[in-house]
Write an enzyme that holds these catalytic residues in place. Structure first.
Site, short mmCIF file in Angstrom:
data_model
loop_
_atom_site.label_atom_id
_atom_site.label_comp_id
_atom_site.label_asym_id
_atom_site.label_seq_id
_atom_site.Cartn_x
_atom_site.Cartn_y
_atom_site.Cartn_z
N ASP A 68 0.84 -1.19 0.10
CA ASP A 68 0.14 -0.12 0.05
C ASP A 68 0.82 1.30 -0.02
O ASP A 68 1.64 1.55 0.75
CB ASP A 68 -0.81 -0.04 1.37
CG ASP A 68 -2.21 0.95 0.93
OD1 ASP A 68 -1.86 2.08 0.59
OD2 ASP A 68 -3.20 0.50 1.50
N SER B 245 -6.99 4.23 -1.47
CA SER B 245 -6.78 2.69 -1.30
C SER B 245 -8.05 1.96 -1.43
O SER B 245 -8.04 0.82 -2.13
CB SER B 245 -6.43 2.41 0.06
OG SER B 245 -4.89 2.64 0.29
#
Length: 382
Positions: free
Chosen positions: A63, A104
């Site tokens: 991420d 995200s």
């Protein structure tokens, strides 16, 4: 007629005319013709069509991990970077449906469901309608599924693989969806969203009712044949600097050991969640420590895949965070300093690494939704 077949036809005609000049075929021409026929029938396109699809797919998501973050594994890691073990590399474009810069939730929904959606959306389209996830699709085929993260397991990235909510912040609703989802194994943080909820419910007994063995204290070394629910922190897992240890690697290998028992194969998503958090905090040490931990996990997964021979490993990111760069420290070109240009996300493309059966499909430049398209394609067994 395709260009390569046309060229092959012309070359074959030339060889025939050359042969007709002789009463008998010279050995040199015979060798050339033999090689040509072999190459014609074993062309790259034929090899591609005959390529065995992977039985198992492991998708590792760093991420917030851009190219500079990846590069830091070359300069700050005591061991050789495991990114160097990949032969196939592509680039993914990460924008969401309405914003040039994704978050995200939208980024993971692109991977999990193959659509562009708005920032904050988890498993829903722009009209807030649920879209099928890769987990839901392949579970119908008997393929086992798992999730591992260093964040809460109800955080945006893991949530996009099983939940359908208009906002990534709806943690309790997302947790309730996980209880009844098709996931067979999950490990991470987020215990409070199952036990200390505003609605007063405790979801752990429901997990057990749905054939899960629940672990809330330590990562088990051995597990039963049942589904596994591992929740080891109230929210996100501790940082590496807070002695998280080998949780990510060990949980990943535990998941692989469990899911590998399924004869139809498995899909596992592993997230190095806190690389992103280091970027948001503009904390280079935090980011690099998390990246190296992720790199170590990649190495363990690649080792398994090489032994197994039927597993495709994909490593990518949902977006880059922090505008991270590796620059000279005070003009000294022998010293590298991690610096940042923002505390948010950026629009830069992110790398995609692939190793294993059908890895060549992941080269090139494409939209992040293409990851889903390829996952779905490869899950179609011959």
């Amino acid at each position: 007629m395709h260009l390569n077949l046309f060229i092959a036809f012309v070359v074959l005609l030339i060889l025939i005319f050359e042969i007709l000049k002789f009463d008998r075929m010279p050995s040199s021409l015979f060798k050339i013709l033999s090689c040509f026929i072999i190459c014609l029938f074993v062309s790259p396109s034929s090899i591609s069509q005959a390529q065995k699809k992977p039985k198992n797919i492991i998708l590792l998501i760093g991420d917030g991990m851009g190219l500079s973050e990846i590069s830091s594994s070359l300069y700050f890691n005591e061991k050789p970077s495991n990114f160097l073990r990949f032969n196939t590399v592509g680039l993914s474009m990460t924008s969401s449906s309405k914003e040039l810069i994704t978050d995200s939730a939208a980024g993971a929904t692109a991977f999990a469901s193959g659509i562009k959606t708005y920032n904050g959306a988890v498993g829903v389209d722009e009209n807030m309608q649920a879209v099928e996830t890769i987990v839901e699709y392949i579970s119908k085929k008997g393929i086992a599924t798992g999730l591992v993260a260093t964040s809460s397991i109800v955080h945006a990235t893991p949530a996009a693989f099983y939940a359908h909510q208009e906002s990534r912040r709806m943690y309790e609703e997302i947790a309730a969806e996980l209880v009844t989802s098709d996931i067979d194994f999950f490990a991470g943080g987020g215990l409070q969203f199952f036990t200390h909820r505003e609605d007063g419910q405790n979801l752990l007994p429901q997990l057990e009712k749905n054939n899960f063995v629940v672990h809330t204290d330590v990562l088990p070394k051995k597990i039963s044949e049942k589904k596994q629910a591992i929740l080891l922190a109230p929210d996100g897992m501790p940082k590496m600097s807070e002695n998280r240890g080998n949780f990510l690697t060990n949980a990943t290998m535990l998941a692989i050991g469990q899911l590998s028992k399924n004869k139809e194969g498995f899909f596992l998503m592993v997230e190095g969640s806190q690389i992103d958090w280091g970027g948001h905090a503009n904390d280079a040490d935090y980011l690099i420590n998390e990246l190296i931990d992720f790199d170590k996990t990649i190495g363990a997964v690649l080792d398994f895949a090489e032994r197994n021979g039927e597993t495709l490993v994909i490593v990518t990111a949902d977006h880059e965070t922090g505008g991270f760069s590796l620059s000279a420290e005070e003009g000294n070109y022998n010293k590298i300093l991690g610096s940042f240009s923002t505390n948010g996300h950026t629009a830069t493309m992110v790398p995609v690494f692939a190793q294993g059966p059908s890895e060549e499909l992941f080269g090139g430049i494409y939209q992040n939704t293409n990851i889903f398209t390829l996952l779905k394609q490869l899950s179609e067994k011959k």
